[in-house]
Design a protein around this motif. Structure first.
Motif, PDB file in Angstrom:
ATOM      1  N   LEU A 237       0.760  -1.180  -0.049  1.00  0.00           N
ATOM      2  CA  LEU A 237      -0.061  -0.044   0.031  1.00  0.00           C
ATOM      3  C   LEU A 237       0.820   1.209   0.005  1.00  0.00           C
ATOM      4  CD1 LEU A 237      -2.808  -1.101   2.619  1.00  0.00           C
ATOM      5  CD2 LEU A 237      -2.991  -0.446   0.202  1.00  0.00           C
ATOM      6  N   GLY A 238       1.822   1.126   1.002  1.00  0.00           N
ATOM      7  CA  GLY A 238       2.797   2.438   0.757  1.00  0.00           C
ATOM      8  C   GLY A 238       3.240   2.806  -0.487  1.00  0.00           C
ATOM      9  N   ARG A 239       4.109   1.556  -0.989  1.00  0.00           N
ATOM     10  CA  ARG A 239       4.592   1.650  -2.317  1.00  0.00           C
ATOM     11  C   ARG A 239       3.808   2.307  -3.386  1.00  0.00           C
ATOM     12  NH1 ARG A 239       6.365  -2.918  -2.271  1.00  0.00           N
ATOM     13  NH2 ARG A 239       4.980  -4.190  -3.530  1.00  0.00           N
ATOM     14  N   ASN A 240       2.522   1.534  -3.517  1.00  0.00           N
ATOM     15  CA  ASN A 240       1.350   2.327  -4.466  1.00  0.00           C
ATOM     16  C   ASN A 240       1.376   3.593  -4.066  1.00  0.00           C
ATOM     17  OD1 ASN A 240       1.235  -0.144  -5.586  1.00  0.00           O
ATOM     18  ND2 ASN A 240      -0.584  -0.795  -4.530  1.00  0.00           N
ATOM     19  N   ALA A 241       1.145   4.188  -2.983  1.00  0.00           N
ATOM     20  CA  ALA A 241       0.942   5.506  -2.657  1.00  0.00           C
ATOM     21  C   ALA A 241       2.207   6.278  -2.950  1.00  0.00           C
ATOM     22  CB  ALA A 241       0.535   5.508  -1.095  1.00  0.00           C
ATOM     23  N   ALA A 242       3.275   6.018  -2.743  1.00  0.00           N
ATOM     24  CA  ALA A 242       4.415   6.622  -3.207  1.00  0.00           C
ATOM     25  C   ALA A 242       4.683   6.792  -4.663  1.00  0.00           C
ATOM     26  CB  ALA A 242       5.557   6.024  -2.765  1.00  0.00           C
ATOM     27  N   LEU A 243       4.091   5.655  -5.387  1.00  0.00           N
ATOM     28  CA  LEU A 243       4.291   5.922  -6.899  1.00  0.00           C
ATOM     29  C   LEU A 243       3.197   6.844  -7.187  1.00  0.00           C
ATOM     30  CD1 LEU A 243       4.721   2.256  -7.788  1.00  0.00           C
ATOM     31  CD2 LEU A 243       6.418   4.056  -8.173  1.00  0.00           C
ATOM     32  N   ALA A 244       1.904   6.795  -6.665  1.00  0.00           N
ATOM     33  CA  ALA A 244       0.884   7.713  -7.005  1.00  0.00           C
ATOM     34  C   ALA A 244       1.234   9.013  -6.545  1.00  0.00           C
ATOM     35  CB  ALA A 244      -0.272   7.533  -6.180  1.00  0.00           C
ATOM     36  N   GLY A 245       1.722   9.250  -5.623  1.00  0.00           N
ATOM     37  CA  GLY A 245       2.184  10.681  -5.073  1.00  0.00           C
ATOM     38  C   GLY A 245       3.338  11.244  -5.952  1.00  0.00           C
ATOM     39  N   ILE A 250       4.493  15.049 -10.773  1.00  0.00           N
ATOM     40  CA  ILE A 250       5.074  15.117 -12.094  1.00  0.00           C
ATOM     41  C   ILE A 250       3.720  15.775 -12.903  1.00  0.00           C
ATOM     42  CG2 ILE A 250       5.249  13.888 -14.209  1.00  0.00           C
ATOM     43  CD1 ILE A 250       6.496  11.696 -12.673  1.00  0.00           C
ATOM     44  N   LEU A 251       2.580  15.393 -12.801  1.00  0.00           N
ATOM     45  CA  LEU A 251       1.534  16.034 -13.506  1.00  0.00           C
ATOM     46  C   LEU A 251       1.232  17.693 -12.758  1.00  0.00           C
ATOM     47  CD1 LEU A 251      -1.532  13.408 -13.114  1.00  0.00           C
ATOM     48  CD2 LEU A 251      -0.188  14.037 -15.086  1.00  0.00           C
ATOM     49  N   ALA A 252       1.505  17.875 -11.646  1.00  0.00           N
ATOM     50  CA  ALA A 252       1.798  19.415 -11.301  1.00  0.00           C
ATOM     51  C   ALA A 252       2.798  20.101 -11.699  1.00  0.00           C
ATOM     52  CB  ALA A 252       1.781  19.292  -9.714  1.00  0.00           C
ATOM     53  N   GLY A 253       3.788  19.446 -11.987  1.00  0.00           N
ATOM     54  CA  GLY A 253       4.898  19.957 -12.509  1.00  0.00           C
ATOM     55  C   GLY A 253       4.850  20.475 -13.918  1.00  0.00           C
TER      56      GLY A 253
END
Length: 557
Positions: A237-245, A250-253
């Protein structure tokens, strides 16, 4: 996600509070975006201004302060409203769940204790914050993004479409992808948490035997295995959340750089000025703060979906017994008959087989026998917690399968070996047996069980609070509180299932010797391992699924 939608009626009851929380959350986010955008415009305009003291700093300063205050007050109001709504939702969820649990009793054969505790606590809590940490932030982000897109369309049209695509990818596509990717890990985390609770509870309950029989290593291995499963699921769950974050950043940038490039072109074409461009860029940064929150929200949403599935599974389980479509009344009295009754938790191995039993109104009968012989099963049949596989159980001639459950439990009361004393007053503990009992009734039943003098000596007497699980009482006093509660009911039949469990020999003997007199005029069935005094009308021994009559034993034998 379908399971979450099943809880929509509970959420609909709180739509007013949810709407208020949503509006305050939107106001908080909007004030934050406006604050950062206005600050960017103000600082840039002040730096580029050639007007000196003629530059109006008061209006922007007032705007910055005003937006700051609005953001603080809206945030406070959002937290106050949101948490109040969450607590109300928690109450509704528990009421909904418990209302569906009672027809499923007994639950022990369907769910392990740790699994049941996990469903009643962790799963409910995963749902009660669903709006606060998931649905609310998603709704707020969507509205804020739409508003920011409109602002860009008016002030910097070339950047509006790019921003809209990247922003809504961040607030919708990334969270949806995260939920889908985390669904299995979320379900595994909840299942592993339930297994860990079960292992820990079993180890606590059986600690003495585990030490005596050198079973500690196996218990540690069991809990360690569940802990490793839980840890692995949470890492996923943490790995998925980190990738999503990272994807959101990247999208914000991309939105920021794209807007900046479009802004430079508009600046050169004199379609926009520098301070306004700076303000828009900072407003875009502020709007993406909402998308960053959604990563955490999506992770919680995945867990909530798994929790909703588990709660729906328990709530939609078939009832242990089916209520009759057209219930029949029960005649007065306490005649009990079991006619050729067969029952087994495994039909291939019946606990009781072709059992016949007849008890007349007013009799006090003891049923004894070895552990596992089926004594407690008889109590469950009489309360219709289970139905026989064959044969009939009758009360005053009525087949219990044709009687409404509430009416049956009004006529038949049960006192179990683990009947609890609640952390409440003596009065409240007793009135569980009959909620309309007045003080005279309470003192009368306390006199009957020889507990009145003790209660009179307590500070507050009937209003004295007894400790959780009766810890401020002796074992005998706690048993007598439960006995008084049972006697206070107006049931014609009272079933006692191991009522002297945990009592010393003398207290046990006195307790059993008094039962026939205390239940005089009512049918009493006492299931016990203890020596039965001669004051009982009959003693029946259950062996190999059959009952045979034997003599009562003197109290001192």
């Amino acid at each position: 996600m379908k399971a979450i939608l099943a809880f929509a009626p509970l959420f609909a009851r709180l739509k007013g509070a949810m709407l208020l929380t949503l509006l305050l959350s939107l106001l908080t986010l909007g004030a934050g975006i406006g604050l950062l955008g206005l600050s960017g415009w103000f600082l840039t305009a002040a730096a580029l201004s050639t007007l000196g003291s003629a530059f109006n700093i008061f209006a922007p300063s007032a705007g910055v302060r005003g937006l700051s205050f609005i953001r603080i007050l809206a945030r406070y109001g959002e937290k106050l409203s949101g948490h109040d709504m969450t607590l109300r939702l928690l109450s509704d969820l528990r009421a909904w769940l418990f209302a569906r649990l009672f027809p499923l009793l007994p639950l022990a054969r369907r769910f392990g204790r740790g699994d049941l505790v996990s469903r009643l606590l962790a799963d409910v809590e995963a749902l009660d914050t669903l709006f606060l940490v998931a649905l609310g932030p998603i709704s707020t982000a969507v509205v804020a993004g739409a508003a920011m897109t409109v602002v860009l369309a008016l002030l910097l049209p070339g950047a509006a479409m790019l921003y809209a695509v990247l922003f809504f990818a961040a607030v919708l596509l990334v969270p949806i992808g995260l939920v889908l990717a985390s669904r299995r890990a979320g379900a595994e985390a909840i299942a592993a948490g339930a297994a860990l609770r079960q292992a820990v509870l079993d180890a606590i309950d059986g600690h003495q035997d585990l030490v005596l029989f050198d079973g500690r290593d196996a218990a540690v291995a069991s809990s360690g295995s569940a802990a490793r499963r839980l840890s692995a699921a949470r890492r996923r769950l943490g790995r998925n959340a980190a990738l999503a974050g990272g994807t959101v950043q990247i999208l914000a940038g991309g939105a920021l750089v794209g807007t900046l490039l479009v802004g430079f072109a508009a600046l050169q074409a004199l379609q926009i000025d520098g301070p306004l461009l700076a303000g828009l860029l900072l407003a875009i940064i502020a709007s993406f703060e909402a998308s960053a929150m959604l990563v955490r929200s999506a992770t919680r949403l995945a867990g909530a979906a798994a929790a909703a599935d588990r709660l729906q599974a328990i709530a939609t389980s078939p009832a242990a017994v089916a209520e009759p479509a057209a219930p029949l009344p029960i005649a007065s009295g306490g005649d009990i008959r079991l006619e050729a009754v067969c029952f087994g938790y495994d039909p291939a191995h019946p606990v009781i087989d072709e059992l016949n039993l007849a008890i007349r109104t007013g009799e006090c009968v003891a049923i004894t026998g070895p552990s596992g012989a089926g004594k407690s099963t008889i109590a469950q049949l009489l309360l219709r917690l289970v139905d026989p596989d064959a044969g009939v159980v009758r009360l005053n001639g009525s087949d219990l399968r044709h009687v409404a459950g509430p009416e049956l439990r009004r006529r038949v009361a049960l006192m179990t070996q683990d009947a609890p004393v609640f952390l409440d007053t003596v009065r409240a503990n007793l009135r569980i047996g009959r909620d309309d009992a007045d003080d005279a009734d309470l003192w009368r039943v306390l006199e009957a069980v020889r507990l009145a003098d003790f209660v009179r000596g307590l500070p507050g007497q009937l209003d004295a609070v007894v400790g959780e699980a009766g810890r401020t009482l002796s074992a005998g006093q706690a048993r007598r509180i439960c006995l008084a509660r049972t006697l206070l009911s107006q049931a014609d039949v009272i079933v006692f299932d191991e009522p002297t469990s945990g009592l010393d020999f003398e207290t046990e003997a006195n307790f059993l010797a008094e039962l026939p007199a205390l239940t005089h005029g009512r049918t009493a069935i006492v299931i016990t391992h203890a020596a039965v005094p001669p004051s009982f009308d009959r003693v029946l021994e259950l062996r190999a699924g059959q009952l045979r009559e034997r003599r009562a034993q003197p109290s001192g034998s």
